[in-house]
Design an enzyme around this catalytic site. Sequence first.
Site, PDB file in Angstrom:
ATOM      1  N   SER A 207       0.864  -1.177   0.000  1.00  0.00           N
ATOM      2  CA  SER A 207       0.000   0.000   0.000  1.00  0.00           C
ATOM      3  C   SER A 207       0.899   1.224   0.000  1.00  0.00           C
ATOM      4  CB  SER A 207      -0.892   0.006   1.245  1.00  0.00           C
ATOM      5  OG  SER A 207      -1.526   1.259   1.408  1.00  0.00           O
TER       6      SER A 207
ATOM      7  N   TYR B 208      -1.989  -0.018  10.664  1.00  0.00           N
ATOM      8  CA  TYR B 208      -1.976  -0.502   9.271  1.00  0.00           C
ATOM      9  C   TYR B 208      -0.704  -0.054   8.560  1.00  0.00           C
ATOM     10  CZ  TYR B 208      -3.614  -1.157   4.441  1.00  0.00           C
ATOM     11  OH  TYR B 208      -3.739  -1.530   3.122  1.00  0.00           O
TER      12      TYR B 208
END
Length: 304
Positions: A183, A196
Amino acid sequence: MNILKTVTGTTKLIGELTVLSFRLTLSMLAAAFRCVIPPFKKSLLGETVLVTGAGHGIGRELAIKLGGMGCIVICWDINKDRNLDTKNAIVDAGGEAYDFVVDISNRIEVREAARLMRKYRVPDVTILINNAAVLMHKSFLDHDVDDVERTFGVNIFSQFWTVETFLPGMLQNKKGHVVAICSLCGIYGVTQKVTYCASKFAVRGLMNGLREEHKSRPFVNFTTVYPFYVATGLAQDPKYRFSWIFGAISPEYAAAEVIEAVQRNYNDYIIPKWLHPLNFILGILPQSSVDLILNFLSSKKSQK
C-alpha cells in the site's frame, strides 16, 4: 615502500571509481529507456498461482483474471463461501482452480493447507500473491491488543508463513515469483491508520530484504505493489483533492495492473501508475516540503 603502496591503492581506487561511474551511467540510461519502452510481458499460461484473500476485492479479481489467462489458480481465504464462489467462477469459465479455507495469520494452518495441496496433487506454486489484509480505521490510542495482533497477523506475519512455505520449492525448481500487495501506506504515514501503516512498512522491508538476499538467483522475482486507494470497502474514502487523479480505483483495474507488474517483472509498482512521478518528487524533497504538499492534497476544501 609505504609510498608505493599508497600510490598502488590510490590507482586501484581510481580504477574502481571509473568502473562504477561507467556502470552507473549505463544503469541510468537503461532505466530511462525502460521509462519509454517497458520490459516485454512474460506469458503466464500454465503458471500455478496462489492468491490469498481470494474471496473478495482485488484478490477475487486477480484469481478470476488469472484463471482466464490459463493459470491454475489456488484460492485461499478465511471465508469459505466467498472463496468457493471465486473458485466456481473460474471453473465455470473453463479454468482450473482449487479452494482452501485458511487463516493465513496462523502458521500451522498455512503449513496444513500446503500439505493438503500436496495430498490432492495440486501443482507446485510458481507465483505467490500475498494479497489478504485487514485495516482498522482508528486512532493509535483507540487500538486494543487484539486489533494490533490481528493487523500484524494478517498483513505481515502471514507473508512470512507463506513465503517460508513456498519459496524453497521455487528455488529448487529455479522458477518463481513472489508478489506482495502492499500500500502507499507502506511509504507514507497516514492518520487513523498507524497500525496498518506499520504493518505495510514491514511488508516493504520484507520484500526489499528478500530481493536483496536472493539477487544472485534471477529465476525468482519479487514484486511489491503499492495501491493508493481501491474501492474494496476496506478503507474509508480519504477525500483527497483532485478526485480525477486521487479518486478510488476499482478492484478490476487494480488487479489488471498487478498482473501487468508481474508480467513485466517490476520490483516496485504504484497503482494508479500516474502517481509514480509524484512519488518520485516527494522522495527527493525535504520532509517539511512533503508535509506541505500532502496537507494541500488532503485538504477537503473544494477548489474555487
